[in-house]
Write a protein that holds these residues in place. Sequence first.
Motif, PDB file in Angstrom:
ATOM      1  N   MET A 154      -2.114   0.240   5.733  1.00 30.09           N
ATOM      2  CA  MET A 154      -1.865   1.496   5.056  1.00 30.09           C
ATOM      3  C   MET A 154      -0.368   1.773   5.060  1.00 30.09           C
ATOM      4  O   MET A 154       0.279   1.652   6.081  1.00 30.09           O
ATOM      5  CB  MET A 154      -2.547   2.648   5.794  1.00 30.09           C
ATOM      6  N   PHE A 155       0.117   2.166   3.899  1.00 31.87           N
ATOM      7  CA  PHE A 155       1.486   2.638   3.788  1.00 31.87           C
ATOM      8  C   PHE A 155       1.385   4.155   3.629  1.00 31.87           C
ATOM      9  O   PHE A 155       0.827   4.631   2.642  1.00 31.87           O
ATOM     10  CB  PHE A 155       2.187   2.027   2.571  1.00 31.87           C
ATOM     11  N   VAL A 156       1.893   4.899   4.596  1.00 33.16           N
ATOM     12  CA  VAL A 156       1.743   6.354   4.607  1.00 33.16           C
ATOM     13  C   VAL A 156       3.105   7.024   4.474  1.00 33.16           C
ATOM     14  O   VAL A 156       4.057   6.653   5.150  1.00 33.16           O
ATOM     15  CB  VAL A 156       1.056   6.822   5.919  1.00 33.16           C
ATOM     16  N   PHE A 157       3.160   8.019   3.584  1.00 35.37           N
ATOM     17  CA  PHE A 157       4.365   8.822   3.421  1.00 35.37           C
ATOM     18  C   PHE A 157       3.942  10.281   3.294  1.00 35.37           C
ATOM     19  O   PHE A 157       2.765  10.591   3.121  1.00 35.37           O
ATOM     20  CB  PHE A 157       5.169   8.383   2.184  1.00 35.37           C
ATOM     21  N   SER A 158       4.896  11.179   3.388  1.00 35.06           N
ATOM     22  CA  SER A 158       4.630  12.605   3.229  1.00 35.06           C
ATOM     23  C   SER A 158       4.950  13.020   1.800  1.00 35.06           C
ATOM     24  O   SER A 158       6.056  12.751   1.319  1.00 35.06           O
ATOM     25  CB  SER A 158       5.494  13.421   4.192  1.00 35.06           C
ATOM     26  N   ILE A 159       4.008  13.681   1.142  1.00 32.66           N
ATOM     27  CA  ILE A 159       4.273  14.135  -0.228  1.00 32.66           C
ATOM     28  C   ILE A 159       5.331  15.229  -0.254  1.00 32.66           C
ATOM     29  O   ILE A 159       5.864  15.547  -1.308  1.00 32.66           O
ATOM     30  CB  ILE A 159       2.989  14.619  -0.945  1.00 32.66           C
ATOM     31  N   THR A 160       5.679  15.762   0.925  1.00 33.73           N
ATOM     32  CA  THR A 160       6.706  16.803   1.016  1.00 33.73           C
ATOM     33  C   THR A 160       8.078  16.226   1.356  1.00 33.73           C
ATOM     34  O   THR A 160       9.019  16.976   1.566  1.00 33.73           O
ATOM     35  CB  THR A 160       6.329  17.858   2.074  1.00 33.73           C
ATOM     36  N   SER A 161       8.185  14.891   1.394  1.00 35.60           N
ATOM     37  CA  SER A 161       9.453  14.254   1.755  1.00 35.60           C
ATOM     38  C   SER A 161       9.780  13.104   0.808  1.00 35.60           C
ATOM     39  O   SER A 161       9.194  12.022   0.902  1.00 35.60           O
ATOM     40  CB  SER A 161       9.380  13.725   3.197  1.00 35.60           C
TER      41      SER A 161
END
Length: 146
Positions: free
Chosen positions: A1-8
């Motif tokens: 899984m590649f996880v990022f923050s939609i707020t960043s």
Amino acid sequence: MFVFSITSRRSFDEMNEFYDFVQDALAEKRGEAPFSTSDSNTSGGKGKAPKRPPLLAVLVGNKSDKEEEREVPADEAIRFAQEKELGGYYEVSCLLGDGVDDAFIAAAREYVMGPSGTAEAQRKREKQRKKEGKGEEGKRKGCCVS
């Protein structure tokens, strides 16, 4: 899984770097030369580098509960997942638990069925849909899956 923050925006922009890092680590493990960094389509000006094999992974945008703080549009993340031939894009809220199960199920399915872009994986998925009584029109999309 590649996880990022939609707020960043920064966390999303780093996905290319993480993707390259994983691809290079896997190439090294296979005894191959690592791929070049983000500009992986050229090799010293002498044509194109070999195409990277698809990864068994999905892209996950966390913090869907903070829509008003969104810095990364969903369509941009979907495009990234498609370009990298990932198993789709999912938006989740780890805080609320929304969409988390779908993202993990998709990641597990990607591992079992193989990379989404391969013909073999597509055959396996179609066979599974028929077994479940679902045709092409009945295939589950989940949250933001491309």
